[in-house]
Design a protein around this motif. Sequence first.
Motif, PDB file in Angstrom:
ATOM      1  N   ASP A   1       0.844  -1.197   0.000  1.00  0.00           N
ATOM      2  CA  ASP A   1       0.000   0.000   0.000  1.00  0.00           C
ATOM      3  C   ASP A   1       0.871   1.236   0.000  1.00  0.00           C
ATOM      4  O   ASP A   1       1.971   1.251   0.546  1.00  0.00           O
ATOM      5  N   GLY A   2       0.368   2.269  -0.657  1.00  0.00           N
ATOM      6  CA  GLY A   2       1.106   3.519  -0.770  1.00  0.00           C
ATOM      7  C   GLY A   2       0.426   4.628   0.003  1.00  0.00           C
ATOM      8  O   GLY A   2      -0.728   4.501   0.424  1.00  0.00           O
ATOM      9  N   ILE A   3       1.130   5.721   0.179  1.00  0.00           N
ATOM     10  CA  ILE A   3       0.526   6.900   0.794  1.00  0.00           C
ATOM     11  C   ILE A   3      -0.376   7.568  -0.227  1.00  0.00           C
ATOM     12  O   ILE A   3      -0.405   7.209  -1.398  1.00  0.00           O
ATOM     13  N   THR A   4      -1.138   8.547   0.217  1.00  0.00           N
ATOM     14  CA  THR A   4      -2.043   9.261  -0.680  1.00  0.00           C
ATOM     15  C   THR A   4      -1.242  10.067  -1.707  1.00  0.00           C
ATOM     16  O   THR A   4      -0.145  10.544  -1.422  1.00  0.00           O
ATOM     17  N   GLY A   5      -1.768  10.176  -2.926  1.00  0.00           N
ATOM     18  CA  GLY A   5      -1.074  10.961  -3.946  1.00  0.00           C
ATOM     19  C   GLY A   5      -0.904  10.260  -5.281  1.00  0.00           C
ATOM     20  O   GLY A   5      -0.122  10.710  -6.113  1.00  0.00           O
ATOM     21  N   GLY A   6      -1.607   9.139  -5.494  1.00  0.00           N
ATOM     22  CA  GLY A   6      -1.516   8.431  -6.772  1.00  0.00           C
ATOM     23  C   GLY A   6      -0.658   7.180  -6.717  1.00  0.00           C
ATOM     24  O   GLY A   6      -0.519   6.467  -7.716  1.00  0.00           O
ATOM     25  N   PHE A   7      -0.076   6.894  -5.564  1.00  0.00           N
ATOM     26  CA  PHE A   7       0.861   5.771  -5.464  1.00  0.00           C
ATOM     27  C   PHE A   7       0.159   4.410  -5.481  1.00  0.00           C
ATOM     28  O   PHE A   7       0.706   3.441  -6.003  1.00  0.00           O
ATOM     29  N   ASN A   8      -1.028   4.332  -4.907  1.00  0.00           N
ATOM     30  CA  ASN A   8      -1.745   3.057  -4.935  1.00  0.00           C
ATOM     31  C   ASN A   8      -2.180   2.697  -6.358  1.00  0.00           C
ATOM     32  O   ASN A   8      -2.123   1.527  -6.748  1.00  0.00           O
ATOM     33  N   PHE A   9      -2.583   3.695  -7.131  1.00  0.00           N
ATOM     34  CA  PHE A   9      -2.923   3.409  -8.529  1.00  0.00           C
ATOM     35  C   PHE A   9      -1.685   2.993  -9.314  1.00  0.00           C
ATOM     36  O   PHE A   9      -1.748   2.093 -10.148  1.00  0.00           O
ATOM     37  N   GLN A  10      -0.543   3.636  -9.051  1.00  0.00           N
ATOM     38  CA  GLN A  10       0.674   3.246  -9.776  1.00  0.00           C
ATOM     39  C   GLN A  10       1.028   1.792  -9.492  1.00  0.00           C
ATOM     40  O   GLN A  10       1.413   1.048 -10.398  1.00  0.00           O
ATOM     41  N   ALA A  11       0.886   1.375  -8.230  1.00  0.00           N
ATOM     42  CA  ALA A  11       1.152  -0.028  -7.884  1.00  0.00           C
ATOM     43  C   ALA A  11       0.171  -0.953  -8.602  1.00  0.00           C
ATOM     44  O   ALA A  11       0.541  -2.059  -9.021  1.00  0.00           O
ATOM     45  N   ALA A  12      -1.077  -0.494  -8.769  1.00  0.00           N
ATOM     46  CA  ALA A  12      -2.083  -1.304  -9.478  1.00  0.00           C
ATOM     47  C   ALA A  12      -1.723  -1.446 -10.954  1.00  0.00           C
ATOM     48  O   ALA A  12      -1.802  -2.541 -11.526  1.00  0.00           O
ATOM     49  N   TRP A  13      -1.327  -0.328 -11.592  1.00  0.00           N
ATOM     50  CA  TRP A  13      -0.956  -0.394 -13.016  1.00  0.00           C
ATOM     51  C   TRP A  13       0.259  -1.309 -13.192  1.00  0.00           C
ATOM     52  O   TRP A  13       0.299  -2.139 -14.106  1.00  0.00           O
ATOM     53  N   THR A  14       1.251  -1.154 -12.320  1.00  0.00           N
ATOM     54  CA  THR A  14       2.490  -1.935 -12.448  1.00  0.00           C
ATOM     55  C   THR A  14       2.251  -3.424 -12.254  1.00  0.00           C
ATOM     56  O   THR A  14       2.644  -4.243 -13.104  1.00  0.00           O
ATOM     57  N   THR A  15       1.619  -3.784 -11.141  1.00  0.00           N
ATOM     58  CA  THR A  15       1.412  -5.207 -10.862  1.00  0.00           C
ATOM     59  C   THR A  15       0.424  -5.826 -11.845  1.00  0.00           C
ATOM     60  O   THR A  15       0.576  -6.991 -12.239  1.00  0.00           O
ATOM     61  N   GLY A  16      -0.568  -5.044 -12.274  1.00  0.00           N
ATOM     62  CA  GLY A  16      -1.522  -5.540 -13.281  1.00  0.00           C
ATOM     63  C   GLY A  16      -0.844  -5.803 -14.615  1.00  0.00           C
ATOM     64  O   GLY A  16      -1.064  -6.843 -15.247  1.00  0.00           O
ATOM     65  N   TYR A  17      -0.003  -4.868 -15.021  1.00  0.00           N
ATOM     66  CA  TYR A  17       0.738  -5.010 -16.277  1.00  0.00           C
ATOM     67  C   TYR A  17       1.597  -6.276 -16.253  1.00  0.00           C
ATOM     68  O   TYR A  17       1.579  -7.083 -17.185  1.00  0.00           O
ATOM     69  N   ILE A  18       2.368  -6.448 -15.172  1.00  0.00           N
ATOM     70  CA  ILE A  18       3.276  -7.591 -15.093  1.00  0.00           C
ATOM     71  C   ILE A  18       2.509  -8.911 -15.056  1.00  0.00           C
ATOM     72  O   ILE A  18       2.864  -9.873 -15.749  1.00  0.00           O
ATOM     73  N   ALA A  19       1.441  -8.969 -14.257  1.00  0.00           N
ATOM     74  CA  ALA A  19       0.635 -10.192 -14.187  1.00  0.00           C
ATOM     75  C   ALA A  19       0.050 -10.534 -15.547  1.00  0.00           C
ATOM     76  O   ALA A  19       0.085 -11.691 -15.991  1.00  0.00           O
ATOM     77  N   GLY A  20      -0.464  -9.512 -16.236  1.00  0.00           N
ATOM     78  CA  GLY A  20      -1.040  -9.742 -17.563  1.00  0.00           C
ATOM     79  C   GLY A  20      -0.024 -10.226 -18.569  1.00  0.00           C
ATOM     80  O   GLY A  20      -0.295 -11.131 -19.371  1.00  0.00           O
TER      81      GLY A  20
END
Length: 407
Positions: A378-397
């Motif tokens: 989990d990330g702090i507020t400021g867009g970091f949680n979405f960045q982790a979602a894009w990154t991990t989603g991309y790699i898993a896909g």
Amino acid sequence: MLKVGVIGAGAAGFFAAIHLSNQHAEVTILEKTSKSLAKVKISGGGRCNVTHAALELNHLVKNYPRGEKFLKKSFQHFAVKDTIDWFESRGVKLKVEADGRMFPISNDSESIIRALKEEALKKQVTIKYQFGVIKIKYNSRKFELSNGKETLTFDRLIICTGGNPKLEGFDFIKELGHQIQPPVPSLFTFNTPTEPIKSLMGIAMPDAHVKLEGTKLSYQGPLLITHWGISGPAVLKLSAFGARWLAEQTYKAKAHIRWNASWTEESLVQDISRFKIAHPKKKVSTNPLFGIPARLWEHLVFRAEITEADLWNEISKKHLNRLIQNLFCYIVAIEGKTTFKEEFVTAGGVCLNEVNPETMESKITPGLFFAGEVLDIDGITGGFNFQAAWTTGYIAGKHADQPNSNE
């Protein structure tokens, strides 16, 4: 053709699904509700805080209280610049705000949702709504998913169910052999019901320093006084880094506030002494120093037991020291928390030592992948949680449809 199931139609789920090659796989997203991308829609007050302009890897990973080492490897495959390029190449231009947060220039989350849905349609991704998975069986390298009424079978599975406030929400993952770090809330404001500071609601300080007593946990940034306690980025980010410690304390602790992070006790003593010599006949209570709002200054003065009538040349050394203490280390008792708007984030999830950060594949169950907040990231507020979602989603896909996946 491989059949790949993706559980969860959020940011990570969509990103994983659309990065599966439609040449190799038949992709189905399973969503327990009747809506997709719900969190994307409401994020950032409906504007969607897509990512953060932390382009340097070492700076980016520091914004994750949990998952820093894991993400350091993952971000080498897909990071902030890749997110910007991906959306902009699909007609969604992004802008950077003063604090580094990035939003679509349309200021409308629908721009992000439209790009994701159009890409999913182009990739022929099927979305099956109102399919809440309650049981997963792993038989003969196949995943059998049941919602209690219907059973679907997949060759590979990507779990993107997000965070869950209750440990039992991860039961179906535990049954696949994975350990779960128990979830606790993250990103919340501090309630101070017994503190008189509440009467100053609406006052903000642009760069305060907040520390949790008895720990090394601290953060600096904007602070806001509210009718229930203290909030603002400094408090929210501190709550994320202190999430587990605060949960162990049952949200009862003390916070030390330095109203300006750049102050030292020595500089305060010197500056006040100079003012006292220059303006001996001025009232202390009605002459705020250091750019402090008048109401807050008055409160700090009275808390130091300096009266409304006291002049600078009349206050004792004891009262002057109390005033400096209130400026440099104002102590408030925390009793409880309040979730910050719609930014519901939990610390906890699938233990990271059981997942390969380069592929997002389970080290325990071949063909099983994870992405997003279901992981103990989990990330702090400021867009970091979405960045982790894009990154991990991309790699898993990118890895879930590979014929040579860990089998």
